[in-house]
Design an enzyme around this catalytic site. Structure first.
Site, PDB file in Angstrom:
ATOM      1  N   GLY A 248      34.258 -44.120  61.942  1.00  0.00           N
ATOM      2  CA  GLY A 248      32.910 -44.682  62.014  1.00  0.00           C
ATOM      3  C   GLY A 248      32.717 -45.443  63.307  1.00  0.00           C
ATOM      4  O   GLY A 248      33.671 -45.936  63.912  1.00  0.00           O
TER       5      GLY A 248
ATOM      6  N   LYS B 192      48.178 -39.327  64.165  1.00  0.00           N
ATOM      7  CA  LYS B 192      48.243 -40.775  63.917  1.00  0.00           C
ATOM      8  C   LYS B 192      49.660 -41.209  63.540  1.00  0.00           C
ATOM      9  O   LYS B 192      50.127 -42.270  63.970  1.00  0.00           O
ATOM     10  CB  LYS B 192      47.236 -41.145  62.817  1.00  0.00           C
TER      11      LYS B 192
ATOM     12  N   LYS C  96      43.216 -39.741  69.793  1.00  0.00           N
ATOM     13  CA  LYS C  96      44.561 -39.658  69.202  1.00  0.00           C
ATOM     14  C   LYS C  96      45.291 -38.403  69.644  1.00  0.00           C
ATOM     15  O   LYS C  96      46.515 -38.405  69.769  1.00  0.00           O
ATOM     16  CB  LYS C  96      44.493 -39.746  67.678  1.00  0.00           C
TER      17      LYS C  96
ATOM     18  N   GLY D  30      28.669 -36.064  56.187  1.00  0.00           N
ATOM     19  CA  GLY D  30      29.056 -36.382  57.562  1.00  0.00           C
ATOM     20  C   GLY D  30      30.479 -36.912  57.689  1.00  0.00           C
ATOM     21  O   GLY D  30      30.874 -37.385  58.749  1.00  0.00           O
TER      22      GLY D  30
ATOM     23  N   ILE E  41      41.257 -50.632  61.342  1.00  0.00           N
ATOM     24  CA  ILE E  41      42.467 -51.321  60.868  1.00  0.00           C
ATOM     25  C   ILE E  41      43.350 -51.656  62.080  1.00  0.00           C
ATOM     26  O   ILE E  41      43.692 -50.759  62.847  1.00  0.00           O
ATOM     27  CB  ILE E  41      43.286 -50.430  59.902  1.00  0.00           C
TER      28      ILE E  41
ATOM     29  N   THR F 259      29.128 -41.074  69.311  1.00  0.00           N
ATOM     30  CA  THR F 259      28.989 -42.076  68.242  1.00  0.00           C
ATOM     31  C   THR F 259      29.797 -43.342  68.524  1.00  0.00           C
ATOM     32  O   THR F 259      29.287 -44.459  68.383  1.00  0.00           O
ATOM     33  CB  THR F 259      29.503 -41.455  66.924  1.00  0.00           C
ATOM     34  N   VAL F 260      31.082 -43.176  68.907  1.00  0.00           N
ATOM     35  CA  VAL F 260      31.924 -44.363  69.087  1.00  0.00           C
ATOM     36  C   VAL F 260      31.475 -45.152  70.317  1.00  0.00           C
ATOM     37  O   VAL F 260      31.399 -46.397  70.289  1.00  0.00           O
ATOM     38  CB  VAL F 260      33.414 -43.977  69.180  1.00  0.00           C
TER      39      VAL F 260
ATOM     40  N   GLY G 141      40.879 -46.266  62.773  1.00  0.00           N
ATOM     41  CA  GLY G 141      39.622 -46.946  63.119  1.00  0.00           C
ATOM     42  C   GLY G 141      39.732 -48.451  63.201  1.00  0.00           C
ATOM     43  O   GLY G 141      40.376 -49.006  64.094  1.00  0.00           O
TER      44      GLY G 141
END
Ligand code: HSE
Length: 431
Positions: A300, A203, A103, A185, A134, A13-14, A132
């Site tokens: 996302g 994180k 991470k 999801g 930020i 996805t990323v 993500g």
């Protein structure tokens, strides 16, 4: 200027988000980078002919990307731990800069990987590892570099925040809210990393390494997830003027550094209390800037790609990491027993005269000051063998070791008929 040639490892996805953003914003990205950022090669276990690889050469072999002479920078998007770690190590050994969103490997192996990058005069970009879209890594490394960071506290797991928000807003039980998060999801089929706080601990480890210069100390993070929080706790907290949020907290003092991840009561007027659903936010207290708050999408494809591409642009511009400590140094990490905070207590007690007084006496013997209390008539659970009521108490700040001693004594009172719930409380007003 020569183009910066990317080797993209993984097509999940990323990675797809990275391709999409590079395509969509190509002109402005190249302008900001001062040269073309070009995807030269892509490797993934499975071919995805439906995807636009922006003209890159495809292979199912990661080595075809890492070792290729026409790849200047490796973007690690394969996920997992072992294979990703090997890939990152090998790339750095070859002197190639790496960008990763992983991470787990930065939290657990950041000391080794950053030292390796430095020894090979190369760099590693990991903006995408925390929250993500930020830009918290750049903020801690660069924009806040003139500050001593005193503490930071973040809602850094969107899944946990989604579940706690659903429990607070619609009274859903934990299991129902988790199932809904999975259906939408937001939560993985195996939600362990999220709901047990491990993802947030990764994180926090990374942010704390940058904020406090203590190296990457994942093993030292005290970690609790949200799985023991009940709708009833959230409702009582609300009546006392608090929201329950899952926070990663780092704080430095003369005594040492606190690194902890746990559900926390946050005053309703504190901005963090209004961060709902899957959104993330980090509040950072610096001794020059004061409080600054960073809010946005913590996961996302596109938000995470935004972070990956920021790192690629830095690399294209020749920017490397500022000096970051990669060893533990002298700084002591406080054990949770030495940490001081307020407490929310829910004590299931027989509905008899004098119980509250006994509890209050035990707390007072330990010099624990009560800030607020609730004991409502309608809370009586008459269906149980004895009529009992939850006594809800909010305390002022006290060292956790002292609170543990008091709670041991309270738990032994014959009138206490079930396990005491204890949640930590933070006001964020003391610095
Ligand atoms: N699973 C994480 C979350 C996103 O729920 O926030 C990736 O770290």
């Amino acid at each position: 200027m020569q183009p910066l040639r990317i080797g993209l490892c993984g097509l999940g996805t990323v990675a797809q988000g990275v391709l999409a953003v590079l395509k969509k914003n190509q002109q402005s990205i190249d302008a900001r980078a001062g040269r073309e950022i070009r995807v030269a090669r892509v490797a993934s276990r499975t071919a995805r002919p439906e995807l636009d690889l922006l003209g890159a050469q495809f292979s199912t072999e990661l080595n075809d990307v890492i070792e290729a002479s026409d790849v200047d920078v490796v973007v690690e998007m394969i996920g997992g731990e072992d294979a990703a770690l090997k890939l990152v190590r090998r790339s750095l050994e070859l002197g190639k800069p790496v960008v990763t969103a992983n991470k787990a490997i930065i939290a657990a192996h950041g000391n080794e990987l950053l030292a390796l990058a430095s020894s090979r005069q190369t760099t590693i970009g990991f903006e995408a590892t925390v929250a993500g879209g930020i830009p918290i890594i750049a903020s801690l490394m660069r924009a806040l570099a003139g500050n001593e960071i005193q503490w930071l506290a973040g809602i850094i797991n969107g899944t946990s925040n989604y579940i706690l928000t659903a429990m607070a807003e619609s009274g859903q039980a934990f299991d129902t809210a988790l199932a809904e998060a999975q259906r939408l999801g937001y939560a993985e089929a195996d939600p362990t990393l999220d709901v047990e706080g491990i993802d947030a601990a990764h994180k926090l480890t990374i942010m704390a390494a940058l904020a406090f210069g203590i190296g990457f100390r994942f093993a030292d993070v005290y970690t609790e997830g949200i799985n023991a929080v009940s709708v009833e706790d959230i409702e009582y907290a609300r009546q006392l003027g608090y929201q329950v949020k899952h926070l990663g907290i780092g704080r430095i003092s003369d005594a040492g550094v606190e690194l902890r991840v746990h559900p926390t009561l946050v005053p309703q007027q504190q901005l963090l209390a209004s961060v709902n659903g899957v959104m993330n936010a980090i509040l950072v207290n610096g001794n020059a800037a004061g409080d600054t708050l960073y809010y946005g999408a913590g996961a996302g494809a596109l938000p995470t790609a935004s972070a990956v591409i920021a790192d690629l642009i830095d690399i294209a511009r020749g920017l490397s990491l500022p000096p970051i400590a990669t060893s533990e140094g002298e700084t002591r990490i406080l054990s949770i027993e030495d940490v001081e905070c307020g407490y929310f207590l829910k004590i299931p007690s027989l509905d008899k005269p004098g119980v509250f007084a006994k509890v209050a006496t035990i707390l007072s013997d330990q010099k624990i000051s009560i800030e607020a209390a609730i004991q409502k008539e309608q809370a009586i659970h008459a269906e149980s063998q004895h009529a009992w009521v939850p006594i809800i108490i909010l305390t002022q700040r006290v060292r956790e070791g002292v609170m543990n001693q008091a709670l041991e004594a309270v738990q032994q009172l014959p009138e206490v008929v079930g396990e005491i719930t204890r949640l930590r409380v933070e006001q964020f007003v003391d610095a």
